[in-house]
Design a protein around this motif. Structure first.
Motif, mmCIF file in Angstrom:
data_model
loop_
_atom_site.group_PDB
_atom_site.id
_atom_site.type_symbol
_atom_site.label_atom_id
_atom_site.label_comp_id
_atom_site.label_asym_id
_atom_site.label_seq_id
_atom_site.Cartn_x
_atom_site.Cartn_y
_atom_site.Cartn_z
ATOM 1 N N ILE A 266 0.971 -22.091 -25.116
ATOM 2 C CA ILE A 266 1.856 -20.934 -25.032
ATOM 3 C C ILE A 266 1.150 -19.846 -24.243
ATOM 4 N N VAL A 267 1.928 -19.135 -23.440
ATOM 5 C CA VAL A 267 1.415 -18.109 -22.540
ATOM 6 C C VAL A 267 2.040 -16.775 -22.940
ATOM 7 N N ARG A 268 1.187 -15.738 -23.026
ATOM 8 C CA ARG A 268 1.665 -14.408 -23.364
ATOM 9 C C ARG A 268 2.040 -13.669 -22.089
ATOM 10 N N GLU A 269 3.290 -13.213 -22.015
ATOM 11 C CA GLU A 269 3.757 -12.487 -20.852
ATOM 12 C C GLU A 269 3.995 -11.027 -21.210
ATOM 13 N N GLY A 270 4.047 -10.191 -20.174
ATOM 14 C CA GLY A 270 4.317 -8.778 -20.380
ATOM 15 C C GLY A 270 3.104 -7.947 -20.742
ATOM 16 N N ILE A 271 1.887 -8.465 -20.520
ATOM 17 C CA ILE A 271 0.671 -7.705 -20.817
ATOM 18 C C ILE A 271 0.428 -6.712 -19.679
ATOM 19 N N THR A 272 0.413 -5.421 -20.011
ATOM 20 C CA THR A 272 0.175 -4.368 -19.045
ATOM 21 C C THR A 272 -0.800 -3.367 -19.637
ATOM 22 N N ARG A 273 -1.125 -2.353 -18.852
ATOM 23 C CA ARG A 273 -2.043 -1.335 -19.344
ATOM 24 C C ARG A 273 -1.418 -0.498 -20.440
ATOM 25 N N ASN A 274 -0.081 -0.383 -20.462
ATOM 26 C CA ASN A 274 0.602 0.352 -21.518
ATOM 27 C C ASN A 274 0.962 -0.528 -22.704
ATOM 28 N N ASN A 275 0.910 -1.828 -22.537
ATOM 29 C CA ASN A 275 1.244 -2.763 -23.611
ATOM 30 C C ASN A 275 0.265 -3.925 -23.574
ATOM 31 N N PRO A 276 -0.977 -3.715 -24.048
ATOM 32 C CA PRO A 276 -1.980 -4.791 -23.959
ATOM 33 C C PRO A 276 -1.664 -5.986 -24.852
ATOM 34 N N LYS A 277 -0.738 -5.852 -25.793
ATOM 35 C CA LYS A 277 -0.384 -6.980 -26.659
ATOM 36 C C LYS A 277 0.633 -7.914 -26.016
ATOM 37 N N GLY A 278 1.290 -7.477 -24.955
ATOM 38 C CA GLY A 278 2.312 -8.310 -24.348
ATOM 39 C C GLY A 278 3.633 -8.204 -25.077
ATOM 40 N N SER A 279 4.616 -8.968 -24.583
ATOM 41 C CA SER A 279 5.969 -8.865 -25.126
ATOM 42 C C SER A 279 6.533 -10.177 -25.629
ATOM 43 N N LEU A 280 6.238 -11.311 -24.993
ATOM 44 C CA LEU A 280 6.862 -12.568 -25.406
ATOM 45 C C LEU A 280 5.945 -13.733 -25.073
ATOM 46 N N SER A 886 -3.659 -2.099 -10.524
ATOM 47 C CA SER A 886 -2.844 -1.333 -11.467
ATOM 48 C C SER A 886 -1.516 -0.992 -10.802
ATOM 49 N N ASP A 887 -0.584 -0.477 -11.579
ATOM 50 C CA ASP A 887 0.702 -0.034 -11.071
ATOM 51 C C ASP A 887 0.636 1.455 -10.713
ATOM 52 N N TRP A 888 1.684 1.916 -10.031
ATOM 53 C CA TRP A 888 1.758 3.340 -9.694
ATOM 54 C C TRP A 888 1.950 4.155 -10.968
ATOM 55 N N HIS A 889 1.229 5.259 -11.098
ATOM 56 C CA HIS A 889 1.352 6.140 -12.256
ATOM 57 C C HIS A 889 1.178 7.584 -11.804
ATOM 58 N N ILE A 890 1.737 8.493 -12.582
ATOM 59 C CA ILE A 890 1.663 9.915 -12.271
ATOM 60 C C ILE A 890 0.260 10.416 -12.560
ATOM 61 N N ASP A 891 -0.293 11.164 -11.611
ATOM 62 C CA ASP A 891 -1.642 11.703 -11.753
ATOM 63 C C ASP A 891 -1.536 13.160 -12.209
ATOM 64 N N PHE A 892 -2.017 13.435 -13.421
ATOM 65 C CA PHE A 892 -1.995 14.789 -13.957
ATOM 66 C C PHE A 892 -3.280 15.554 -13.639
ATOM 67 N N ASN A 893 -4.294 14.869 -13.174
ATOM 68 C CA ASN A 893 -5.582 15.489 -12.893
ATOM 69 C C ASN A 893 -5.635 15.905 -11.431
ATOM 70 N N ILE A 894 -5.014 17.032 -11.119
ATOM 71 C CA ILE A 894 -4.932 17.520 -9.754
ATOM 72 C C ILE A 894 -5.209 19.008 -9.764
ATOM 73 N N SER A 895 -5.795 19.488 -8.702
ATOM 74 C CA SER A 895 -6.158 20.898 -8.611
ATOM 75 C C SER A 895 -4.912 21.771 -8.707
ATOM 76 N N GLY A 896 -4.986 22.804 -9.507
ATOM 77 C CA GLY A 896 -3.862 23.701 -9.716
ATOM 78 C C GLY A 896 -3.085 23.428 -10.970
ATOM 79 N N GLY A 897 -3.277 22.242 -11.584
ATOM 80 C CA GLY A 897 -2.592 21.907 -12.819
ATOM 81 C C GLY A 897 -1.179 21.417 -12.584
ATOM 82 N N THR A 898 -0.589 20.818 -13.613
ATOM 83 C CA THR A 898 0.769 20.292 -13.566
ATOM 84 C C THR A 898 1.490 20.630 -14.862
#
Length: 993
Positions: A266-280, A886-898
């Motif tokens: 059996i193979v675990r699918e859906g493992i990502t950085r936000n869901n390290p346990k996978g989905s199915l 990795s996938d595209w993600h929003i970067d909050f660590n930028i000069s000037g703040g967000t």
């Protein structure tokens, strides 16, 4: 403990480690536990002991493991008493977490396990957002929850302050037992298998791991919150499966396979950085319908399996987008288990001999490898056995019968002289079988003078000794002492101080008479030596050929360019034991070797003597390599045109080599050519382009014109081949070969390529007003952001991921191959960087902020300047050598703040951005980031574990001295560090403060 170690478990449950540079197995320091299996990674090793307990062994390092506990003290203002501990019923707890929902007082914090210790007592944090607060650490706000400030205002009705306490992990380099769930003394279901991986899935926190386990009931469990700061994790979570699981394996990225009792996988699918346990789970059929899958192991892009008939299988087409793969391929060999380690290298345990095998030839282009190689190194406690066999073999060279017969030396050595020794009373009644050649005319008692000592093994150990053959010879007359002694004379010891009498177990002798009666052997064999120490050295037993049950290579980094020392038997370990059974004696081998050497010497003199009057021949040939490439032409309109190139390399009378590169092209149907002398080329640099695999050649004249010769190849491999050939020709023309000197100048490009220049006094001559244009730069493998060198040859560098690297003294690597690169001191190097793009929006009075901008606006998806359109789909890694991790993600660590969604606001493009919206802000943007990784070879070694921002090496007083120099650095967190004791021979001395 260094990162690169192979872990293994023998049949007795003992855990051993084998270094990549080592030549023997080392027993684990904490050897009081017996283990069933282990799962190792770079920073730790997990294992299941025979008591079904789960243990973790964290490697010791200079950087301690510290965890910060925090709690908040909350107060409300009272008109009578001021700020006090009496809060409103709707308020949060007086002592709570940052959200105020969890009640946690100072005394409620406990250590999670006995492997932690408190580092300090509770103290108040007097900083808020990096700025110091007033004494006491209080921050004020209007109400709970709100934005807190360090200044008290007239409407500040509540306040809070943070209390901090650190705990330190103390169980390093030892097996620490994972505590059971709170409220119970043991786990509800004992574990049977464990695997560790997933350290490349996520970005934060650093050092995060995915630990999976299988219980005896076939359930799958996941260990929560395992990271570098929390090596034990927090709790176990049960995962639902399609059946009863037997064994499980997790890779460094997102691959997770498990084998079922029914023989399927059996193979675990859906493992990502936000869901390290996978989905199915997805079911994969067994490669054999008759024999199901018994064991499975995964890596980055590979899956290996072992079926119940011990056959080994390789899964094709496995990657992050298709974790199930496409089909099975049967491999040669039979294994009881298999393990995939770093860089998809493979180890296995043989099904018959229980030896550990390494899969040789595994490369990114050939993931299945070529052949199995057995690891034949000894163990740490077997070195005495090695010495025993070595001494025994050496004795055969100097004291064999053939050596005595060919010896012409009349000098009598210490071993030749034999002293008279009294026979113990017990041996006077011992019947001993004589040797065949001395049997006639002698009785059993008289044969004591013609016997040799021989080791004998029984079930109870060394119980008796048998004697046969001849004693030590008398080299003065080549006669045996038995022929000179009268009958009944006292026998002589074979050698003084060597023969040691031992007690004979008569019970064992009666039950096993073969122990007393010696075997009939040839007197010319090594086993019939006249000297042998009884009981002085350890016997060869079961420990000589260890039997293994488990192997783990998750923490073993194998460099394909550096040969391992695991496959050659050490002198005296296997070769010496094998030599004991050969029919050819060492004396015969020595005589043959001497005779062959004399014949070769005479033949060499005979053939060379006739040609001594000839002059020395020097090659004066021309070597040509041609090919079809593309050239970016010099005149307008500039475009790529097909050309034919030819590299002519010729050797002069003095043996020096020069080269010329010809570029043939067509202009108005007329054949023309362009030529470049390679001894004038100053640098060859690859040009990163999505459409072309190209590189540029600079000369002093073209550097002034700012117009290099740019050449493109059809494939990346062809471009690397040409660059290797041209770079080697340039180095030969300038007589710059081998590793850089200690006075070399090091530099890195804006893209991370490393170059070296050898200084020359000719560059500073008056005829060279601009010496920088004349400097010759050659590329060294690797990838760095910063490089620093000293006059003693100590070179350090920092990658884009803030990892420190030290120069090993080699040269080449990268795209260099064969003779253009050194065979040793080349290692794999990795680097990580982020690629950023910007999402831009303009405010619309009807719809608010939207993706429709003004005609003069920048692209709605662009780079930082806004001049180039960059979308998620068309943005590629910096070069083909880089790959997304990795996938595209929003970067909050930028000069000037967000703000909370990552937006920055401004009045117009371009302008000064800030992290909050005002009435005059008509545009906004937010930055998206994506991590990419490069794997490249170069003469660099990683220096863990502190991330650095910048370094500087103090120059040495003398260029040739070996005096230590100091290296200063600034860590990624802003700490100032100094590394002491660095020398030319020890450039990475681990003495830091």
């Amino acid at each position: 403990m260094p990162d690169s170690h192979l872990w293994a478990v023998d049949v007795f449950g003992r855990v051993y480690t084998l270094s990549v540079c080592g030549q023997h197995w080392e027993l684990c320091k904490d050897g009081q536990f017996e283990f069933k299996r282990v799962a190792a990674v770079k920073q730790c090793c997990w294992g299941i002991a025979c008591d079904y307990g789960v243990y973790v062994n964290v490697y010791a390092s200079d950087l301690p493991i510290r965890y910060q506990e925090e709690t908040y003290e909350n107060q409300r203002w009272n008109p009578v008493t001021g700020f006090c501990e009496k809060l409103m019923p709707s308020d949060r707890w007086q002592w709570s977490d940052v959200t105020g929902l969890l009640h946690q007082e100072l005394d409620s914090f406990e250590l999670p396990s006995p492997h932690w210790e408190w580092e300090s007592d509770w103290y108040v944090d007097e900083n808020i957002g990096g700025e110091p607060t007033e004494k006491g650490g209080w921050t004020y706000a209007i109400d709970f929850p709100a934005t807190y400030t360090k200044d008290k205002k007239w409407n500040s009705c509540v306040r809070r302050r943070r209390w901090i306490r650190y705990r330190r992990y103390k169980s390093r380099d030892m097996w620490a037992k994972i505590p059971p769930p709170p409220g119970s003394k043991q786990f509800p279901d004992p574990f049977n298998d464990i695997t560790v991986g997933g350290w490349e899935i996520t970005d934060e926190p650093v050092g995060r791991l995915s630990v999976w386990a299988v219980s005896l009931q076939g359930k799958v469990w996941y260990r929560e919150d395992v990271s570098h700061q929390n090596p034990e994790g927090s709790s176990w979570s049960e995962m639902e499966t399609h059946g009863e699981v037997v064994q499980i394996s997790c890779g460094p990225y997102d691959l997770l396979w498990a084998s079922l009792w029914e023989g399927e996988a059996i193979v675990r699918e859906g493992i990502t950085r936000n869901n390290p346990k996978g989905s199915l789970w997805t079911i994969v059929e067994s490669p054999s319908s008759e024999n199901g899958i018994m064991h499975v192991s995964v890596g980055i892009n590979v899956v290996w399996a072992v079926t119940k008939d011990r056959k080994v299988w390789f899964r094709r087409g496995v990657n992050s987008h298709n974790p199930c793969g496409t089909s099975w391929m049967e491999m040669v060999g039979e294994m009881s288990m298999i393990n995939v380690g770093l860089n998809d290298q493979v180890w296995g345990v043989g099904s018959d001999d229980r030896a550990i095998f390494f899969r040789h030839g595994v490369t990114p282009s050939e993931l299945s490898g070529k052949t199995w190689k057995a690891i034949i190194v000894g163990r740490e406690n077997d070195r005495s056995n090695t010495a025993s066999s070595t001494s025994l073999l050496s004795a055969g060279y100097f004291f064999g019968d053939e050596v005595k017969e060919h010896s012409d030396s009349p000098v009598q050595t210490d071993v030749d002289s034999c002293s008279e020794t009294e026979v113990p009373p017990m041996l006077q009644h011992l019947e001993i079988s004589p040797s065949p050649e001395r049997e006639e005319g002698k009785n059993g008692k008289d044969m004591l003078s013609d016997m040799h000592c021989q080791k004998a093994e029984t079930s109870a150990g060394l119980a008796a000794a048998s004697f046969q053959g001849d004693p030590c010879p008398n080299t003065s007359n080549n006669k045996r002492p038995s022929e000179e002694r009268p009958e009944g004379a006292v026998s002589r010891s074979p050698c003084p101080g060597v023969l040691k009498w031992t007690n004979i177990d008569l019970v064992a002798a009666q039950t096993n008479p073969a122990v007393i009666t010696p075997a009939v052997t040839d007197t010319s064999s090594v086993s019939s030596l006249g000297i042998c120490s009884i009981g002085a050295e350890e016997q060869f037993g079961d420990d000589e050929h260890p039997m293994w049950v488990w192997v783990s290579g998750g923490g073993c980094l194998v460099d394909v360019h550096s040969p391992l020392k695991w496959f050659t038997a050490q002198q005296g370990l296997a070769s010496s034991v094998q030599s004991l059974s050969l029919s050819i004696t060492p004396a015969q081998t020595a005589a043959w070797r001497k005779q062959i050497f004399q014949q070769l010497t005479e033949r060499s003199k005979r053939e060379v003597e006739s040609f001594r009057h000839y002059e020395q021949a020097i090659e004066q040939s021309v070597w040509v390599k041609t090919g079809t490439l593309q050239w970016w032409r010099d005149w307008k309109p500039n475009k790529w045109i097909d050309v034919r190139v030819a590299l002519e390399q010729f050797t002069g009378i003095d043996g020096t080599r020069d080269s010329i590169l010809f570029i043939y092209y067509m202009y108005h149907e007329e054949k023309k050519y362009l030529h470049v002398f390679l001894n004038e080329v100053t640098i060859l640099v690859p040009v990163q382009n999505e459409a072309k695999h190209s590189f540029a050649m600079y000369t002093p004249e073209r550097t002034k014109q700012r117009w290099p010769i740019r050449i493109a190849a059809a494939t990346e491999q062809e471009m690397h081949d040409w660059m290797t050939l041209l770079s080697g020709s340039c180095s030969e023309s300038r007589r710059v070969l081998g590793p850089p000197s200690h006075q070399a100048i090091w530099s890195v490009t804006c893209k991370g390529d490393i170059f070296v220049c050898e200084p020359s006094s000719q560059l500073e001559a008056p005829t060279n007003p601009e010496p920088c244009d004349q400097m010759f730069w050659r590329q060294i493998g690797g990838h760095l952001r910063v490089v620093e060198c000293s006059s003693q040859g100590v070179v350090w560098g920092i990658g884009y991921d803030h990892t420190a690297w030290v120069y090993t003294g080699g040269y080449g690597g990268g795209f260099f191959q064969g003779l253009a690169s050194s065979t040793d001191n080349i290692h794999m190097q990795s680097d990580v960087k982020y690629v950023y793009i910007y999402e831009n929006q303009r405010w619309n009075p009807v719809t608010g902020y939207s993706t429709r901008g003004l005609p003069t606006d920048r692209y709605m998806w662009s780079d930082a300047s806004g001049l180039q359109e960059c979308t998620k789909a068309n943005t590629k890694p910096p070069s083909p050598q880089w790959s997304w991790v990795s996938d595209w993600h929003i970067d909050f660590n930028i000069s000037g703040g967000t703000d909370r969604e990552g937006w920055q606001y401004a009045s117009d493009f371009p302008a000064s951005y800030h992290g909050y919206k005002t009435m005059k802000d008509f545009v906004r943007r937010r930055r998206w980031g994506r991590k990419c990784k490069i794997l490249i070879y170069g003469p660099w070694l990683e220096v863990p574990p502190i991330a650095l921002w910048d370094i500087s090496i103090i120059p040495g007083a003398s260029k040739e001295s070996d005096e230590p120099v100091a290296l200063w650095a600034i860590s990624y967190k802003g700490d100032v560090l100094c590394r002491l004791g660095i020398t030319r021979h020890m450039p990475a001395e681990p003495c830091a403060c």
